[in-house]
Design a protein around this motif. Sequence first.
Motif, PDB file in Angstrom:
ATOM      1  N   ALA A   1      25.094  76.006  13.278  1.00 39.16           N
ATOM      2  CA  ALA A   1      24.252  77.140  13.673  1.00 39.16           C
ATOM      3  C   ALA A   1      24.896  77.918  14.816  1.00 39.16           C
ATOM      4  O   ALA A   1      24.900  79.158  14.807  1.00 39.16           O
ATOM      5  CB  ALA A   1      22.861  76.651  14.070  1.00 39.16           C
ATOM      6  N   GLN A   2      25.445  77.223  15.803  1.00 41.47           N
ATOM      7  CA  GLN A   2      26.094  77.916  16.920  1.00 41.47           C
ATOM      8  C   GLN A   2      27.331  78.671  16.460  1.00 41.47           C
ATOM      9  O   GLN A   2      27.571  79.797  16.902  1.00 41.47           O
ATOM     10  CB  GLN A   2      26.477  76.925  18.019  1.00 41.47           C
ATOM     11  N   THR A   3      28.128  78.071  15.604  1.00 43.23           N
ATOM     12  CA  THR A   3      29.346  78.722  15.115  1.00 43.23           C
ATOM     13  C   THR A   3      28.995  79.949  14.292  1.00 43.23           C
ATOM     14  O   THR A   3      29.675  80.975  14.363  1.00 43.23           O
ATOM     15  CB  THR A   3      30.197  77.728  14.303  1.00 43.23           C
ATOM     16  N   ARG A   4      27.907  79.880  13.537  1.00 45.24           N
ATOM     17  CA  ARG A   4      27.446  81.015  12.722  1.00 45.24           C
ATOM     18  C   ARG A   4      27.106  82.229  13.603  1.00 45.24           C
ATOM     19  O   ARG A   4      27.210  83.361  13.156  1.00 45.24           O
ATOM     20  CB  ARG A   4      26.232  80.573  11.899  1.00 45.24           C
TER      21      ARG A   4
ATOM     22  N   ALA B   1      31.008  71.409   3.932  1.00 44.23           N
ATOM     23  CA  ALA B   1      31.262  72.672   3.229  1.00 44.23           C
ATOM     24  C   ALA B   1      30.647  73.848   3.984  1.00 44.23           C
ATOM     25  O   ALA B   1      31.267  74.914   4.108  1.00 44.23           O
ATOM     26  CB  ALA B   1      30.724  72.611   1.799  1.00 44.23           C
ATOM     27  N   ALA B   2      29.448  73.656   4.511  1.00 43.00           N
ATOM     28  CA  ALA B   2      28.787  74.722   5.274  1.00 43.00           C
ATOM     29  C   ALA B   2      29.596  75.062   6.515  1.00 43.00           C
ATOM     30  O   ALA B   2      29.800  76.241   6.830  1.00 43.00           O
ATOM     31  CB  ALA B   2      27.366  74.303   5.656  1.00 43.00           C
ATOM     32  N   PHE B   3      30.074  74.028   7.236  1.00 40.72           N
ATOM     33  CA  PHE B   3      30.877  74.309   8.426  1.00 40.72           C
ATOM     34  C   PHE B   3      32.189  74.983   8.041  1.00 40.72           C
ATOM     35  O   PHE B   3      32.596  75.956   8.684  1.00 40.72           O
ATOM     36  CB  PHE B   3      31.161  73.044   9.237  1.00 40.72           C
ATOM     37  N   ALA B   4      32.847  74.488   6.998  1.00 41.77           N
ATOM     38  CA  ALA B   4      34.117  75.090   6.578  1.00 41.77           C
ATOM     39  C   ALA B   4      33.927  76.565   6.230  1.00 41.77           C
ATOM     40  O   ALA B   4      34.760  77.403   6.606  1.00 41.77           O
ATOM     41  CB  ALA B   4      34.699  74.318   5.396  1.00 41.77           C
ATOM     42  N   ASP B   5      32.847  76.898   5.536  1.00 42.60           N
ATOM     43  CA  ASP B   5      32.584  78.302   5.189  1.00 42.60           C
ATOM     44  C   ASP B   5      32.448  79.168   6.442  1.00 42.60           C
ATOM     45  O   ASP B   5      33.026  80.251   6.526  1.00 42.60           O
ATOM     46  CB  ASP B   5      31.308  78.418   4.346  1.00 42.60           C
ATOM     47  N   VAL B   6      31.669  78.674   7.410  1.00 43.33           N
ATOM     48  CA  VAL B   6      31.447  79.435   8.643  1.00 43.33           C
ATOM     49  C   VAL B   6      32.749  79.542   9.444  1.00 43.33           C
ATOM     50  O   VAL B   6      33.097  80.606   9.938  1.00 43.33           O
ATOM     51  CB  VAL B   6      30.325  78.776   9.482  1.00 43.33           C
TER      52      VAL B   6
END
Length: 187
Positions: A36-39, A70-75
Amino acid sequence: MLIYSMGVSVDGFIADREGAFGWTVPNEEQFRFHIAQTRELGGFLCGRRLYETMLPWDTDPSMRDNELEAAFADVWCALPKVVFSRTLDSVQGNARLAEASLAEETAAALAATDKDVSIGGAGLAATAIELGLVDELRMFRNPIVVGGGTPFLPPVTEDVRLDLVETRTFGSRVIYERYRRAREESD
């Protein structure tokens, strides 16, 4: 704002005497928080070692083995990155090598987005702190004393006043502390 965020030991180190930081690996709750923070970021400034540590998220398909990864990699892959290095000739993914001073690259990164920008890598962040560029410090304080290693903060010659703006304790007992540089009364 320019944000410096890392996992730290109780005694203020981001890596121990051997350079290890396995004790900072987030649990699922923290990992979701990191995503969430990286987004929320519009850019990331990093030193060579951190760039190389994070590069598998851009290049290694095995880093997408589960939904969270996968969610972190995308962001992470979508995030524009500026890499400061004296030894690299090229970088991969959504990254470019810094061409100007840290102050100039920071100003350009902040001007290129309406979001916050993060900085990582102890040496690079130390320089940014010395130059007065860092607006927020975000620490994930892990319940461990390592007794030495790479410090989160550099020595300073003048006090840097901070305001504590947020804390959170995760189920893992890691404490998130968010500090913002205090404004001078004349500001």
